[in-house]
Design a protein around this motif. Structure first.
Motif, mmCIF file in Angstrom:
data_model
loop_
_atom_site.group_PDB
_atom_site.id
_atom_site.type_symbol
_atom_site.label_atom_id
_atom_site.label_comp_id
_atom_site.label_asym_id
_atom_site.label_seq_id
_atom_site.Cartn_x
_atom_site.Cartn_y
_atom_site.Cartn_z
ATOM 1 N N HIS A 60 10.536 5.579 10.796
ATOM 2 C CA HIS A 60 9.410 5.508 9.852
ATOM 3 C C HIS A 60 8.765 6.891 9.674
ATOM 4 O O HIS A 60 8.559 7.356 8.553
ATOM 5 C CB HIS A 60 8.391 4.505 10.405
ATOM 6 C CG HIS A 60 7.382 4.020 9.412
ATOM 7 N ND1 HIS A 60 6.445 3.066 9.735
ATOM 8 C CD2 HIS A 60 7.149 4.355 8.120
ATOM 9 C CE1 HIS A 60 5.697 2.832 8.664
ATOM 10 N NE2 HIS A 60 6.094 3.610 7.681
ATOM 11 N N HIS A 115 0.685 7.502 4.825
ATOM 12 C CA HIS A 115 1.288 7.572 6.154
ATOM 13 C C HIS A 115 0.536 8.521 7.076
ATOM 14 O O HIS A 115 0.435 8.259 8.279
ATOM 15 C CB HIS A 115 2.772 7.937 6.049
ATOM 16 C CG HIS A 115 3.601 6.793 5.552
ATOM 17 N ND1 HIS A 115 3.786 6.544 4.213
ATOM 18 C CD2 HIS A 115 4.247 5.800 6.221
ATOM 19 C CE1 HIS A 115 4.526 5.445 4.076
ATOM 20 N NE2 HIS A 115 4.818 4.982 5.280
ATOM 21 N N TRP A 163 0.299 -1.976 0.900
ATOM 22 C CA TRP A 163 -0.662 -1.709 1.968
ATOM 23 C C TRP A 163 -1.804 -2.703 1.927
ATOM 24 O O TRP A 163 -2.249 -3.102 0.846
ATOM 25 C CB TRP A 163 -1.227 -0.289 1.785
ATOM 26 C CG TRP A 163 -0.193 0.773 2.029
ATOM 27 C CD1 TRP A 163 0.756 1.208 1.137
ATOM 28 C CD2 TRP A 163 0.020 1.515 3.226
ATOM 29 N NE1 TRP A 163 1.543 2.168 1.728
ATOM 30 C CE2 TRP A 163 1.108 2.378 3.006
ATOM 31 C CE3 TRP A 163 -0.622 1.530 4.481
ATOM 32 C CZ2 TRP A 163 1.581 3.254 3.983
ATOM 33 C CZ3 TRP A 163 -0.156 2.392 5.450
ATOM 34 C CH2 TRP A 163 0.934 3.243 5.205
ATOM 35 N N GLN A 182 3.391 2.790 -2.956
ATOM 36 C CA GLN A 182 2.677 3.842 -2.219
ATOM 37 C C GLN A 182 1.413 4.263 -2.968
ATOM 38 O O GLN A 182 0.943 5.403 -2.807
ATOM 39 C CB GLN A 182 3.587 5.052 -1.952
ATOM 40 C CG GLN A 182 4.672 4.800 -0.943
ATOM 41 C CD GLN A 182 4.150 4.393 0.433
ATOM 42 O OE1 GLN A 182 2.957 4.391 0.707
ATOM 43 N NE2 GLN A 182 5.068 4.030 1.311
ATOM 44 N N ASP A 197 0.579 -0.797 6.981
ATOM 45 C CA ASP A 197 1.740 -0.617 6.119
ATOM 46 C C ASP A 197 2.555 -1.904 6.164
ATOM 47 O O ASP A 197 3.043 -2.295 7.225
ATOM 48 C CB ASP A 197 2.543 0.571 6.682
ATOM 49 C CG ASP A 197 3.748 0.952 5.849
ATOM 50 O OD1 ASP A 197 4.156 0.166 4.974
ATOM 51 O OD2 ASP A 197 4.287 2.051 6.102
ATOM 52 N N HIS A 201 10.068 -1.397 6.054
ATOM 53 C CA HIS A 201 10.499 -0.334 6.969
ATOM 54 C C HIS A 201 9.541 -0.190 8.154
ATOM 55 O O HIS A 201 9.888 0.422 9.152
ATOM 56 C CB HIS A 201 10.702 0.996 6.229
ATOM 57 C CG HIS A 201 9.466 1.643 5.676
ATOM 58 N ND1 HIS A 201 9.426 2.256 4.441
ATOM 59 C CD2 HIS A 201 8.218 1.804 6.190
ATOM 60 C CE1 HIS A 201 8.221 2.767 4.221
ATOM 61 N NE2 HIS A 201 7.471 2.500 5.273
HETATM 62 FE FE LIG Z 1 5.710 3.189 5.654
#
Ligand SMILES: [Fe+2]
Length: 241
Positions: A60, A115, A163, A182, A197, A201
Motif C-alpha cells: 500500500h 495517503h 474514503w 481519490q 481508506d 488495496h
Molecule cells: Fe490506499
C-alpha cells in the motif's frame, strides 16, 4: 476464405491456445524522481499487525502511494507549478489547470494527500480521545461509539473505492463525509481530521471481501494522539493536508 485469412485465424487460435497462463506480479513502481516524495511510514510495516498485515502496508505504502507520487512527478516535469503550490490550493482550483492534466492531478495529488494523511493517523499505541477533540466528538458526532459506528457505516456505503472521513473546520466543528476514488476534501476547501481508506488495496490480502471486519478492526490502530495534534492544527488554520 483466402489462404492468408486461414493462416491468420490458425495462428491466432494457436497463440491463444499456447499462451502461457502466468499471472505476472505487479512490478514495483519505478523510483519517483522529482519534487513529490512518499513520506516514510512513521512505524515499521508490521507495527499495525494483526489488524493490518505487514505485506498490505508495504504494498500500500510503497507501490500504491508510490504510483501516485510517480505520476505526479511525471506531470510536474511539464507543469512544475503543481509542486510549488500548496496541495490545498491546487486541489481547490482544479478548473484553473490545463484540461489535459486536470484528471491526473485530481487522482494523483488526491491520492498523495489522502495517503499522507492516512499513514499519520495510525499507530500501534495511539492512546484515547482526550481534551478538546474528545469534547468535539461528543458535541458534534454523538460520542465515540456513534462516531465509530457511523464512520464504518459510511465506509460500507462507499460503492467501489473511496474514503470515509471526518472533516474539521477552523472553528473545530467535526462532520462525517465520504469521497469516491481519490477525491480529497481539499477540493472543496475543507480539511480532513482523519479517515479510513476503503479501497480494496487497503485490506484485501487479509480481509478479502470483508470490508466490515476491516473497518471494525481499524479502530485498534487509530492514532488519537496524532488526531489531537491535527485538531489543534485545524483550529490554528495550519492543517495543510
Ligand atoms: Fe490506499
Amino acid at each position: 476464405m483466402s489462404l492468408n485469412r486461414r493462416r491468420f485465424i490458425a495462428a491466432a487460435a494457436a497463440g491463444i491456445a499456447l499462451a502461457p497462463r502466468i499471472v505476472v506480479a505487479q512490478t514495483a513502481t519505478p523510483p519517483a524522481t522529482g519534487p513529490f516524495k512518499v513520506p516514510p511510514l512513521p512505524y515499521p510495516t508490521n507495527a499495525l499487525e494483526p489488524h493490518i498485515d505487514a505485506l498490505t502496508m508495504e504494498i500500500h505504502h510503497d507501490r500504491h502511494h508510490g504510483a501516485y507520487v510517480a505520476a505526479l512527478n511525471n506531470i510536474a516535469k511539464d507543469y512544475p507549478q503543481i509542486a510549488t503550490t500548496a496541495p490545498g490550493e491546487v486541489l481547490a482550483k482544479l478548473n484553473e489547470l490545463p484540461e489535459q492534466i486536470r484528471t491526473g492531478v485530481r487522482n494523483n495529488l488526491g491520492g498523495h494527500v489522502n495517503h499522507s494523511m492516512f499513514w499519520q493517523v495510525m499507530s500501534a499505541d495511539g492512546g484515547k480521545p482526550s481534551g478538546d477533540l474528545a469534547a468535539a466528538i461528543d458535541r458534534d458526532l454523538g460520542g465515540l461509539e456513534k462516531l465509530q459506528s457511523d464512520l464504518n457505516a459510511n465506509g460500507l456505503r462507499v460503492f467501489g473505492s473511496g474514503w470515509t472521513l471526518v472533516t474539521v473546520t477552523r472553528d473545530g466543528k467535526l462532520a462525517l463525509e465520504t469521497r469516491p476514488n481519490q477525491d480529497s476534501v481539499l477540493m472543496d476547501g475543507k480539511r480532513v481530521l482523519f479517515g479510513n481508506d476503503v479501497w480494496e488495496h487497503a485490506y484485501y490480502l487479509h480481509y478479502q471481501n470483508r470490508r466490515a471486519d476491516y473497518l471494525k478492526a481499524w479502530w485498534n490502530v487509530v492514532n488519537w494522539n496524532a488526531l489531537g495534534e491535527r485538531y489543534a492544527a485545524a483550529k490554528a488554520v495550519i492543517l495543510d493536508i
